[in-house]
Each structure stands twice: as C-alpha cells, then as structure tokens.
Write a protein that holds these residues in place. Structure first.
Motif, PDB file in Angstrom:
ATOM      1  N   GLY A 132      -6.042   3.495   1.124  1.00 20.88           N
ATOM      2  CA  GLY A 132      -5.464   2.167   0.941  1.00 20.88           C
ATOM      3  C   GLY A 132      -4.238   2.205   0.053  1.00 20.88           C
ATOM      4  O   GLY A 132      -3.696   3.266  -0.254  1.00 20.88           O
ATOM      5  N   LEU A 133      -3.831   1.010  -0.358  1.00 17.36           N
ATOM      6  CA  LEU A 133      -2.618   0.905  -1.167  1.00 17.36           C
ATOM      7  C   LEU A 133      -2.813   1.493  -2.567  1.00 17.36           C
ATOM      8  O   LEU A 133      -1.911   2.123  -3.120  1.00 17.36           O
ATOM      9  N   GLY A 134      -3.997   1.274  -3.128  1.00 15.67           N
ATOM     10  CA  GLY A 134      -4.271   1.802  -4.462  1.00 15.67           C
ATOM     11  C   GLY A 134      -4.171   3.320  -4.460  1.00 15.67           C
ATOM     12  O   GLY A 134      -3.633   3.934  -5.382  1.00 15.67           O
ATOM     13  N   HIS A 135      -4.667   3.878  -3.396  1.00 15.47           N
ATOM     14  CA  HIS A 135      -4.612   5.317  -3.196  1.00 15.47           C
ATOM     15  C   HIS A 135      -3.156   5.781  -3.117  1.00 15.47           C
ATOM     16  O   HIS A 135      -2.765   6.764  -3.743  1.00 15.47           O
ATOM     17  N   ALA A 136      -2.359   5.035  -2.358  1.00 16.06           N
ATOM     18  CA  ALA A 136      -0.942   5.378  -2.235  1.00 16.06           C
ATOM     19  C   ALA A 136      -0.251   5.264  -3.593  1.00 16.06           C
ATOM     20  O   ALA A 136       0.561   6.106  -3.973  1.00 16.06           O
ATOM     21  N   ALA A 171       2.761  -0.378   5.253  1.00 13.76           N
ATOM     22  CA  ALA A 171       2.202  -1.038   6.428  1.00 13.76           C
ATOM     23  C   ALA A 171       1.004  -0.260   6.956  1.00 13.76           C
ATOM     24  O   ALA A 171       0.023  -0.847   7.427  1.00 13.76           O
ATOM     25  N   GLN A 172       1.059   1.059   6.845  1.00 18.67           N
ATOM     26  CA  GLN A 172      -0.058   1.885   7.300  1.00 18.67           C
ATOM     27  C   GLN A 172      -1.283   1.705   6.419  1.00 18.67           C
ATOM     28  O   GLN A 172      -2.409   1.817   6.880  1.00 18.67           O
ATOM     29  N   ARG A 173      -1.031   1.451   5.120  1.00 20.28           N
ATOM     30  CA  ARG A 173      -2.145   1.435   4.174  1.00 20.28           C
ATOM     31  C   ARG A 173      -2.831   0.077   4.049  1.00 20.28           C
ATOM     32  O   ARG A 173      -3.992   0.003   3.693  1.00 20.28           O
ATOM     33  N   ILE A 174      -2.070  -0.984   4.326  1.00 16.49           N
ATOM     34  CA  ILE A 174      -2.619  -2.321   4.062  1.00 16.49           C
ATOM     35  C   ILE A 174      -3.926  -2.605   4.813  1.00 16.49           C
ATOM     36  O   ILE A 174      -4.871  -3.118   4.223  1.00 16.49           O
ATOM     37  N   PRO A 175      -4.028  -2.245   6.110  1.00 15.24           N
ATOM     38  CA  PRO A 175      -5.278  -2.612   6.799  1.00 15.24           C
ATOM     39  C   PRO A 175      -6.525  -2.054   6.122  1.00 15.24           C
ATOM     40  O   PRO A 175      -7.498  -2.780   5.922  1.00 15.24           O
ATOM     41  N   GLN A 176      -6.491  -0.787   5.731  1.00 18.10           N
ATOM     42  CA  GLN A 176      -7.687  -0.198   5.110  1.00 18.10           C
ATOM     43  C   GLN A 176      -8.021  -0.935   3.820  1.00 18.10           C
ATOM     44  O   GLN A 176      -9.175  -1.236   3.540  1.00 18.10           O
ATOM     45  N   GLY A 229      -5.483  -3.100  -4.008  1.00 17.22           N
ATOM     46  CA  GLY A 229      -6.455  -2.056  -3.722  1.00 17.22           C
ATOM     47  C   GLY A 229      -7.227  -1.729  -4.969  1.00 17.22           C
ATOM     48  O   GLY A 229      -6.865  -2.092  -6.061  1.00 17.22           O
ATOM     49  N   ALA A 230      -8.298  -1.069  -4.766  1.00 20.14           N
ATOM     50  CA  ALA A 230      -9.080  -0.656  -5.903  1.00 20.14           C
ATOM     51  C   ALA A 230      -8.767   0.819  -6.093  1.00 20.14           C
ATOM     52  O   ALA A 230      -9.265   1.650  -5.366  1.00 20.14           O
ATOM     53  N   ILE A 231      -7.882   1.074  -7.035  1.00 15.16           N
ATOM     54  CA  ILE A 231      -7.358   2.426  -7.174  1.00 15.16           C
ATOM     55  C   ILE A 231      -8.485   3.438  -7.289  1.00 15.16           C
ATOM     56  O   ILE A 231      -8.534   4.438  -6.569  1.00 15.16           O
ATOM     57  N   ILE A 232      -9.428   3.145  -8.168  1.00 16.90           N
ATOM     58  CA  ILE A 232     -10.463   4.143  -8.433  1.00 16.90           C
ATOM     59  C   ILE A 232     -11.410   4.279  -7.258  1.00 16.90           C
ATOM     60  O   ILE A 232     -11.704   5.379  -6.808  1.00 16.90           O
TER      61      ILE A 232
END
Lengths: 352, 335, 568
Positions: free
Chosen positions: B286-290, B109-114, B274-277
């Motif tokens: 973001g989520l990709g980062h997580a 939930a914390q990551r989705i907005p970014q 998310g765009a992991i890279i």
C-alpha cells in the motif's frame, strides 16, 4: 389550605434516595450519599407545595425521586392512590402521562437535535395513537397555551431564548394532560424579567388545567409568591413544613429563620429591623451527616441534646410541622418521645 | 452552508500552497543522500553523476517551482488522461521517483487500491465493532462488559500493531497455518477460490487494524455516550415515559454520534496514508509501504508527493468534518 | 544427490541430475522469491543497488561471470579471452569478446556486437547517471569488429581486463529497446526500464516498482530444457524477519534474500524446519578505520581531517596496535553475526586464494601486550583509569552509522578499550547521512570528522586491484576533490604505492596473488585500519528448492536456470 376533606394527590412516606459511593479495584460500595433521607409529605390536589433549601440539600433529588426518575432506596410514593415507589420502570411508563416534570435548565433539558414540534409531540407518539393531524393540532394547542408562536414549531431549541425554551419545556410537560407536575427550579436559569412571566404562566396553567405542583426553588420570594405551603429542606431532610404565611411570618426552625432572614425585603424600613442571621461553617457532607440533628453543626441555638438525638418531626400547631428539639417539650403538649405511636398522625397535611 | 463550504475551500488553497512549500523545503533540506543506499563499490565520482542526473544540480527555488507545477498541473492532467483517454498532457514532465526512475503518480495509483482495501476495511470494521461496544459500555458503565471492553481497548490501543501483527502471524500462520503471513498482491479475484484466498490473506492485517481503530473509536463513543446519558434532556425523555430503547437509541445515540462522526471523518486521511507498520509486517503493497520504502531510500520526490497528498487530504477531511458537524448538529450553522 | 550442475547448462549436466523427474523447461512450475527490500527498477544501470542487480540478472546477462569459487566463466561469450588464446592483447591494452553463435534476445532478434557497443555508450553517457560507470573506466573505445566480435580498447595498461561486460553489474542491454533512452532521457523510458529485453532464462511479465515482479520462462532461451521453473513471483517488501519466516516457518516462499538478522532470531527461525540457511563469504568486511589526520574541531574548516595535520594520538603505530590488540573479535562476531560472520584480521578477506594467512594472531586479544605498548608510547595510566600524556587524555571519538549491530559493536569495543585506559566517546549517525556523499554535510564517513569510525566495505568481482588502489597516497577525500575518494583513513605509504603500481602492471595470476597478499599484510600490519568481521551473504531457500548454489562473486541467481523443485 389543608382542609381534611380532600385526599392528597401525592403522598410520600419515608422516601430515601441514597447514592452508593464505590471505590477500589472492584468498585466495592464503601458508603452512600444520603441525598434524600427519610422524607415524608403530602400534596393536595390543585395546591402548590414549595420546596426550598440551599444547593445540595436534596430538593431536586426529591423531585426526581418522587417521579421515580430514580430507583429509590426506600419509602412509598402514592400518586392518586397508586403506589409507584416500587414499580418497575416499564410498568411506570403507563403512569408517566399523569406526572410530569419541568426542568431547571431549559437548554439542556431539550434534545438539541429535535425540533420543537418533535419535542412536544414525542410523548404523544409514545402514549397515544393519534394521527398526524390530531397530533399537530395538539402541538399547536399546547404552543398557544404556553404562549409560543405556532410558526416556530419546526425550529430547534437553540434558536429560542431562555424563557421561550422553558415554555417549550412546559408545553412538553403538559402534552399528556398530567395531574401533577414537578417544577424543578424552573426559573433558576432565567433572567429576572422572564422569571415572573414563567411563574405567572405556571399559575395560569394551574388555574386552567387544575394542576398540582411541587415547586422546587431556592428563590424564597418566588416560592412565597406561588406556593400554598412550603417545605424547608436541609441536608436531605425536611426540617420545617408550614403554610406559606405562617412560615414567612414566623419561621420556627433555626434553619428556616436563618434562611428567611436572608431574603431581601422590598420595604427598606422593615429591612433595617430584620436581623440577618449569618450561619457559619459549611454544610456537612451528605455521605457522613453529623450525629443527632443534621443542623447541629451550624445551628446558632444548638443544645447538647441536638448532638445526640435526631429530632422528630412534629406538628406544633395546626398544619405546621417542624423537626427541632427547641420545640420538643415546650410546644408539643403530646410529648415527642413516643415516635412509634405518633409517627403517622405526625405527618403533615393530614389532620385526624 | 454552501457559501461557507466554498469559502473554506478558497481558504484551503493558500493553506495547501504553504504546506507544499514546507513539505518541499523540510524534505529537501533534510540531510540525506539518495546515493547513500548504493553499495560502497560505486565510486563517489559516479555517485556525483547520479545526483546530477536526478536533478539535484539546480537551485532549490527552481526545483520547488518545477515540482509544484508537476504536482498541481501535470500530474492531475496525466491522471485525467489516464482516466478518459484524452490527450491533454502534451508530454508534460512528471515527478519521477529517484528509486524507480518512473513517475511517482503511477506508483501511487498502483498502491492506492490495496491501501483502501486493507486499511479501509480495517477502519470500517473497526468502526462497526467500536460503536456497539462504546454504546453498551457507556450504558452499562462499570458492568463486566464495560470492564472487559475497557481492558480490551486499552490493550488494543497501547499494544503497538507491530506486536499484535506478529502475534497474529505466529498464531494463525505459523502454528495453525490458517492464513498466509504475506499478502499476495498479485492475486486477482476471479472466482470463488481466489475470492476465498483474498479473504484469507486480508483477514490478519484487517484484524490488526480493526482492533486498533476499534479500541480508539469505542473509547470516543463511550465517552460521548456518557456525556449525553447524564444530560437533562435524557431525563426529560425518560420523564416523557419513552421506552428505554427509544431513549438510548433516539435521544442519546443521535446526539453522541455528532462528535464521533467527526472523529471518524478526521481519521479517514489516515486510511489513505496507509498503515505503515501493518503494511510492512504483512507485506501489503500500500501507500504506507511505498512511503516508508521511499524514506529509507531517500527517495525525496516520492516522499514529498505522498506527504503532500496526505496534507491535502487532511485539509479536505477537516473541512468535511466541519460540514458534517454542521449537518448533524442543528445548533451549528455556518453562514 | 544433487551435484553441482554444469555452469553452462549443457546436456551433459542434465545427466548429472538423476533425481529430477521431468527435466524439461517449465516442469517445476512456479517459484516464489522474496526480497524484503523491494526491487525498484529492472535496469541495473539506473539503480546500482544489489537488489536491482540481482533481479535484472535473471533477464540481462553479461559476456562472462564468476562462479561460486570466484572463477570466471564464459556466459554470452564463447570463451574467456586470455593472452594465451589471443583474446587479450600482449600489450594489455585491449580485450576482444566473441559472442556465442545463434544468441537471440527474448523477442527473437539476434544479439550482436552492436548491442555491446550500445551498452557501453548507454552507461558512459555523461548525463545518464549510470551506476556502473566505473566498469567502463579507462576505456578509449568499444568497437564492433563483426556481428559477433567486440573489442574493448583501454587507455592504459590493464592487466585485469575483466571489468566491462563481466558480472551482474555489467550486463548487455538491447540497442533496439534502449536506443532512445540515452543520457538524460534514460529515466523516461519507464517501459524499457521496467521490462528490459534480455537473453537470460526469464523475461518480465509484470513489474510493479518496489512491490512485485512476475517472470516467465524466456521462450527463446538458448538452452531448450531450461529454466525448470515456468514462472516466478518475485515479491518485495516487508522486513527481513518476515521474509525469513515465510521460508522457514510458513513455507510461503521458496527463496529469501539478504536475511540480516540477529543470530538468535535466525536460529529460532531455522527451527521451523521448512528451509535452509545459505551462507557464503565474499569480500564484505566490517572494520574500524583509523584517522591518520587530525579531526579536531579547533582546526579551520578545510583543514580538519586533511593531511595537513597528522593525528596527534593515532599517528603512533604503537597506539594503533594496542587498539587492535584490545579488541575481542571472536566475541564481536558471535554477538553480532553468529554463523553469518567470521572474525578476521585481513583487509582482503576473499577470494580465499587472495586472503593472507599471516595475520591471524590478532584474533586472540592480548590486553597485557596492548597496555605494555601504550606504556611504551608514553601514555601513563591516570587516576581515573584513562591514560594521559603531556596533559592530554587518551580519548577517542568513535562514529558509525545507526544500526543495532554496529551500536553493540561500539559498546563492546568501548569496553575493550576502556580496559587498556582508552576513553571512547560514541556517536552514531543516520545511515543515509553517514554514507551520503553530500560534500556540505559534516557527518559523512568521507569527511571523517572523528578519530575512528566503523563501517563495512567490499569490492566487486574477484579482483581487489581497484580496492587496494583506493588506499594510495593522494586518493583520500579532501576539499580539493569535494571530499571524494576512498582512502578513508588518509593512509600514505610510499612503499605501498610502489607495490600497488607493480600489481597494476602484473598480468601473471600467481604473482598477482602474491602481490595482493603483500599489500594486504603491509596495510594491516601498519594497523592502518582494524579489520573486525568478514560478513557473509545470507539467504535462505526452502527445502524443496534444488539446484541453488550461493555465489558471492556475482548475482546469487546466476544459475537460476538450474533451480528446480525437489519432488517428494
């Protein structure tokens, strides 16, 4: 048919439609597909000119070029006396209502995301300032004319059968009261049982609205049925043009002979007598047509001259035109070797 | 259409369950150890205790069922409770991340907005750029515009984002100093100044993503336009004597949009993932980062949960794409 | 200009900082720290990772910690307990810590000995999975003698009693906050784990797991003038290159941790001119472990790589020495680590006093000698350049974790060994698997199903006793112990064990030092493993950040309360 009293509605002279062939990194033009190469003909008011030939001979391209759906390479096209060969597409828009087209594939030629009413009504929006009511009346009128149920006005093309779709296409073409309609293989994609209905409808409409048709088809029997005169095309050129009866009874050009010999005759006793002429070899590529006569590579009666000199189109008897060396000296008393002076009178449909 | 949608939704349930099983088992059976990342100074005996404390002692099927219950029942309840303030959770256990030992749901939930901001904007801009480029490229096929467009989209598509990202950072952050190289996730937009800072920090990652997405979608758009431009009905439209603008925009474009819209819809789950890279390069949390962090740390509950959510989104957007197709194309009817 | 500040941040230390314009709490404003591996939790007991330990170290503090030279300094305690001051009992069975007077938690409540006792209980709870459980090993009990005194009773003679409550890995937590979080409930206390109440210079304002932490100065910090930075943003995520760039080239960050980058990248980054690289060497050492047992796959499972079968090739010390002599450690270091590595031949590379000066000969490779040794051992050069003995080729399987530098090392070592007629097959394994402790996996470094393997290891604190203990006979991973144990090379030497026993009973620091060096020499001169590179701790700070003293023996933020902004 071609009685001199009437001025031709459509007059085509030296029409050329070449499509460039490009290649390489910079897409330089390396050649051209000569889809239509120096074609001339006239169509008189209220007559139907049939145009026949094998696939790829340039029939459809001719039809589209005549309506200036292409920007033509060279030539002149006059419709009702107005030269449209060199008009810009913008200027052409004003003239579009006069000339319309019925397409081969009734499915593909109708925008799948528009309803029947929208399809038929769109030209009205574009070229008239009618109100909703008037417009709708006209749409219903057209639908009646082509035999479509009015209740289907809000349906999409895919919900109709092939024959019905072609009726939609015809209704659309009729919307602005055209004088001249190019029918580009209008029945090729239809079931045989439907074909006759559509052809009859076209004939009926011709009667009723005084239409002039250029009827393009590879179906020789259907052309025989509907056309007043017939032009035979081979590899971008008209090889023979003659009144229907004359052509079907006695084709002059070896290609016409071969073509017509392939038509099945409904009378089996007659069919046995007719000797089928089988052509060998493939149609040459329109990007590099043979030297001399285009047909020389496949002609059963080829002569040495055919491989060197392109035959002139000449009128061999009243209203019958043919481009073949076989008819050079024997049939043409005027002599075919003065093309410069004979060019104009040689064109078909005009007798001076 | 409605019954069709309902039926598809009903069919999605077993699909999602099977996906959940596969996701769980794949990750669970994959080699790797959550304690592998710990410094070697931590003795193996202690590691074993840590593994037990993470719940790895129980058999696989028990863990799967527990996880499934937490995933499908408890987490949604918690989300509901958070949104409404109702006490519906009855302290049901939640999926805990092994890295942070805190509920996975909260982190997501914390990551989705970014992710939605950065990746979503990248997508939206990508689409907005792609459509006109695709349309003009197709209409003026082989013109210099088309050639340049083809070249740019080839570059955008084939040059990986980790390269374009670093190039942009070098040019705009290091040399020119216009934009920050790192995304400040603590920045709150309160006034004009903070808004400007937000815009500045979002520009680079969004540009990278927009370029990438645009190059993909513009190709689709171009191809679809080309397909339709040569259709007979376009010739019909011209024969009707319509204005060129009407022919292209009303007839060609509308029909060309059908496949493109579905491609765009199918791309949306990727926005959530998310765009992991890109997130990694610009340090966007973001989520990709997580996800990538969790993968590195062998944080299996986190990876399982995020993967599962993606799977659900993909199933959902497939359905949405299908329904959209039906709405846009009158030839397709689902009954 | 900036001298080393006093460790305790006394007023006297302040006088040594004439450059500072305003020497009061919060005067330096805001600082940005970047950890490219983001911090997952603020409770070090639940993570065990260095990043979590470092982040927690500015909030949670131990009784004592190590300074940059590896010396113990009292922190929350009044002084370091020793035998001389009576803090450590003569029988080496207990140590008594006395908390400073007037110490309060950041919420204003006093710190008491009960908190220390609770910390011990928290970390030793059998279901808690505490990562620093070993810090409290061999303890019978921890008792509160009075409000400020706490006594640790060991179950065995403990000549080095400075493990519990010492260093960043063993800080004190507040009983009031964690009382309900014992054992299995530990992870449920998310609020406490994310924002523990501490005694350190900072307290957590906002914690976002694996992302960013906001700190502010602890209003109840014991030194009224410190910390100088009022707030800290502790960002996480990205990659090492990005973190380095943010310090060196764009100046967005003031401090970046753990910049494991290729030497040429670091050099290029430094050219940005906005920051400074900080390197210091601790006990972390990259080595090749030699398997003394036979890893042959022909052996039945459970007997592979166990002491039941000695290694057919590597049991010969001449072969081991030859392998060591063939390696060019200087080259490896230059290629792999540049300024952040030092070639070494020692097992114990730090602290400096403990590092043996006796083995530096191996720094110069000597392939002639290596070849001679192998000839002597009966390995004859075969036609393909690979040595053969009794029909067996001298072929070794060399495994390590997947990592660019390690694969470079593998290739270089393979080349070196090729030149002395040793054929090496290379294998690399995902780090998560290789360093995992799953007893079912055949690919862990513990199972060691290979002839040689490379990794880095270190020990916590300054005392290598426990690290040396790991190489005792019987401490090797084996089926009986579920493949747990740290005697990775399955080394077994009675002399070594005896010497270690002596060390474990010795309290005199000088003698201990001698013993450590003796054990180190015995181990490396037996070529039990081949040390390669001592790896430094690498961080970077902005030029405008002052007061930073890198410390490899404790958290690198150990004296963050002294950090300040250099005004231009």
């Amino acid at each position: 048919m071609a009685d001199g009293a009437r001025e031709p509605l459509v007059q085509v002279r030296g029409l050329k439609m070449h499509f460039p062939i490009t290649s390489g990194l910079l897409r330089r033009q390396v050649g051209a597909v000569k889809a239509v190469d120096d074609v001339s003909f006239d169509i008189l008011p209220r007559e139907t000119l049939g145009m026949v030939g094998e696939s790829g001979c340039g029939k459809s391209t001719t039809g589209r070029a005549v309506l200036r759906l292409y920007d033509i390479t060279a030539g002149s096209i006059r419709i009702e006396g107005a030269e449209i060969g060199s008009l810009s597409q913008t200027a052409l828009r004003r003239l579009r209502p006069k000339m319309q087209m019925v397409f081969q594939d009734p499915q593909a030629s109708l925008n799948p995301r528009m309803t029947v009413a929208a399809i038929i009504g769109e030209p009205l929006d574009e070229h008239t300032r009618w109100g909703r009511r008037e417009r709708l009346d006209r749409i219903y009128e057209l639908m009646d004319a082509v035999g479509l149920n009015r209740n289907f006005a809000n349906r999409y093309p895919h919900e109709f059968s092939g024959g019905q779709r072609q009726r939609i296409g015809i209704a659309r073409a009729l919307a602005l009261n055209p004088a001249f309609i190019v029918c580009d293989e209008p029945i090729a994609a239809l079931d045989v049982s439907i074909q006759a209905q559509v052809v009859n409808l076209l004939e009926e409409l011709q009667e009723r609205f005084g239409l002039t048709y250029l009827f393009i088809s590879h179906d020789l029997s259907m052309v025989r049925h509907i056309a007043t005169r017939v032009a035979v095309m081979y590899l971008g050129k008209i090889v023979e043009l003659a009144p229907r009866e004359a052509l079907y009874a006695d084709p002059l050009h070896p290609y016409s002979q071969a073509l017509l010999s392939a038509v099945p005759d409904p009378d089996p006793s007659l069919a046995e007598k007719v000797e089928r002429i089988i052509l060998t070899g493939d149609v040459p590529s329109p990007s590099s047509p043979p030297q001399g006569c285009n047909f020389c590579t496949r002609c059963p009666q080829v002569m040495p001259v055919c491989r060197e000199i392109e035959p002139e189109t000449r009128e061999v008897s009243h209203g019958r035109f043919v481009a073949c060396h076989l008819h050079d000296a024997t049939h043409d008393p005027t002599g075919g070797r003065t093309p410069g002076t004979r060019q104009e009178p040689n064109q078909q449909g005009v007798t001076r | 259409m409605f019954t069709y949608t309902l039926r598809r939704l009903a069919f999605a349930v077993p699909t999602v369950l099977i996906i959940s099983l596969i996701v769980f088992l794949l990750l669970d059976l994959a080699p790797g150890d959550p304690t592998a990342d710990l410094p070697l100074t931590i003795p193996v005996e202690v590691r074993e205790q840590i593994r037990m404390a993470l719940g790895l002692g129980e058999p696989v099927h028990i863990r799967y069922l527990k996880w499934l219950e937490m995933m499908l029942v408890n987490e949604p309840l918690h989300a509901l409770a958070n949104m409404t303030g109702w006490d519906v959770t009855r302290d049901a256990p939640r999926i805990l991340s092994w890295q942070t030992r805190s509920p996975v749901g909260d982190i997501i939930a914390q990551r989705i907005p970014q992710t939605l901001w950065v990746v979503g904007l990248g997508y939206i801009f990508g689409v907005l750029i792609a459509l006109p480029i695709g349309i003009i490229s197709a209409y003026r096929q082989y013109s210099w515009f088309d050639q340049v467009g083809t070249f740019v989209s080839m570059v955008g598509f084939s040059v990986p984002t980790f390269f374009t990202g670093v190039v942009l950072i070098l040019v705009f952050s290091v040399w020119l100093g216009w934009f920050p190289s790192m995304y400040d996730t603590t920045l709150e937009v309160r006034d004009w100044d903070s808004f400007v800072r937000q815009v500045k920090q979002i520009i680079l990652p969004v540009s990278v993503l927009a370029l990438f997405n645009a190059s993909q979608i513009s190709r689709f758009m171009r191809a679809s336009m080309l397909d339709n431009l040569n259709q007979d009905y376009v010739r019909t439209a011209r024969a009707k004597g319509l204005k060129e603008q009407t022919v292209v925009l009303t007839h060609v474009l509308r029909n060309s949009m059908i496949p493109v819209v579905t491609v765009i819809a199918l791309g949306i789950p990727a926005v959530f993932s998310g765009a992991i890279i890109t997130e990694q390069i610009f340090r966007v949390n973001g989520l990709g980062h997580a996800l990538i962090g969790a993968i590195y740390a062998n944080d299996i509950p986190m990876v399982q949960t995020i993967t599962f959510i993606f799977a659900v989104l993909i199933v959902l957007f497939n359905l949405i794409a299908d329904v959209l197709y039906g709405l846009l194309d009158p030839r397709i009817r689902y009954d | 200009m900036i001298r080393k500040t006093s460790l305790m941040g006394t007023a006297a230390a302040l006088a040594l900082l004439p450059a500072m314009a305003m020497a009061e709490r919060g005067s330096s404003g805001h600082m940005n720290i970047i950890y490219w591996q983001a911090v997952s939790t603020m409770n070090p007991f639940l993570s065990g990772g260095t990043k979590e330990m470092n982040a927690a170290s500015i909030v949670l503090e131990p009784m004592a910690r190590y300074d940059e030279t590896g010396e113990l300094v009292a922190w929350l305690a009044e002084e370091i307990p020793t035998i001389d001051n009576g803090g450590v009992s003569e029988d080496l069975l207990s140590i008594t810590w006395t908390l400073r007077e007037g110490l309060v938690w950041s919420d204003g409540t006093p710190v008491t000995s009960a908190d220390a006792v609770f910390t011990y209980e928290y970390c030793t709870h059998p279901e808690g999975g505490c990562s620093y459980r070993d810090r409290f090993a061999n303890i019978d009990s921890v008792e509160a003698l009075d409000e400020r005194t706490v006594k640790v009773n060991f179950s065995d003679i403990t000549p080095f009693p400075y493990l519990p409550f010492v260093g960043a890995g063993s800080p004190m937590i507040q009983q009031a906050q964690f009382a309900d979080c014992l054992g299995a409930r530990a992870p449920e206390c998310t609020d406490a784990n994310f924002a523990p109440i501490g005694t350190g210079p900072y307290r957590v304002v906002d914690f976002r797991p694996n992302d960013v932490i906001q700190f502010e100065a602890n209003p109840n910090y014991r030194d009224p003038d410190r910390p100088f930075f009022q707030t800290i943003t502790w960002a996480g995520g990205g990659d090492a290159t990005g973190a380095a760039r943010a310090v060196f080239q764009t100046g967005e960050m003031d401090y970046a941790w753990n910049l494991q980058l290729a030497p040429e990248v670091i050099e290029q980054m430094e050219a940005g001119g906005m920051g400074e690289l900080l390197v210091d060497f601790g006990p972390l050492m990259e080595r090749i472990e030699i398997n003394f047992t036979d890893p042959s796959p022909d052996l039945p499972e459970g007997e592979r790589s166990t002491r039941m079968h000695p290694h057919p090739i590597l049991s010969d010390i001449r072969v081991r020495e030859a392998l060591s002599l063939a390696i060019d450690r200087e080259l490896l270091t230059e290629i792999g680590y540049g300024p952040t590595g030092k070639p070494t031949c020692n097992f114990i590379v730090a602290p400096p006093a403990m590092a043996s000066p006796n083995n530096d000969a191996c720094l110069t490779p000597d392939k002639d000698r290596a070849n001679a040794l192998l000839d002597e051992a009966g390995w004859e050069m075969g036609p393909d350049g690979i040595r053969v003995k009794d029909g067996q080729r001298l072929e070794l399987l060399f495994q390590t974790s997947t990592n660019a530098v390690r694969q470079d090392f593998q290739a270089l070592v393979q080349q070196d060994w090729r030149e002395i007629g040793v054929d090496t097959r290379l294998r690399n394994i995902n780090a998560g698997v290789f360093f995992g402790s799953d007893p079912g996996s055949p690919d862990t470094y513990l199972k060691f199903y290979a002839d040689v393997q490379m990794y880095a290891s270190l020990f916590e604190g300054t005392d290598p006793t426990a690290h040396l203990e790991q190489r005792r006979c019987g401490r090797e991973p084996k089926p009986d112990t579920q493949w747990q144990g740290q005697n990775i090379n399955r080394y077994c030497n009675e002399e070594y064990d005896a010497l270690w026993l002596e060390l474990s009973r010795e309290a005199d620091p000088d003698r201990r030092q001698e013993l450590v060096i003796a054990l180190n020499d015995m181990f490396v001169q037996d070529y039990a493993h081949l040390p390669l590179v001592a790896r430094g701790r690498v961080s970077a700070k902005a030029n405008s950040l002052g007061g930073v003293i890198l410390n490899v023996w404790d958290s690198e933020h150990w004296q963050i309360h002294d950090w300040y902004r250099i005004e231009n």
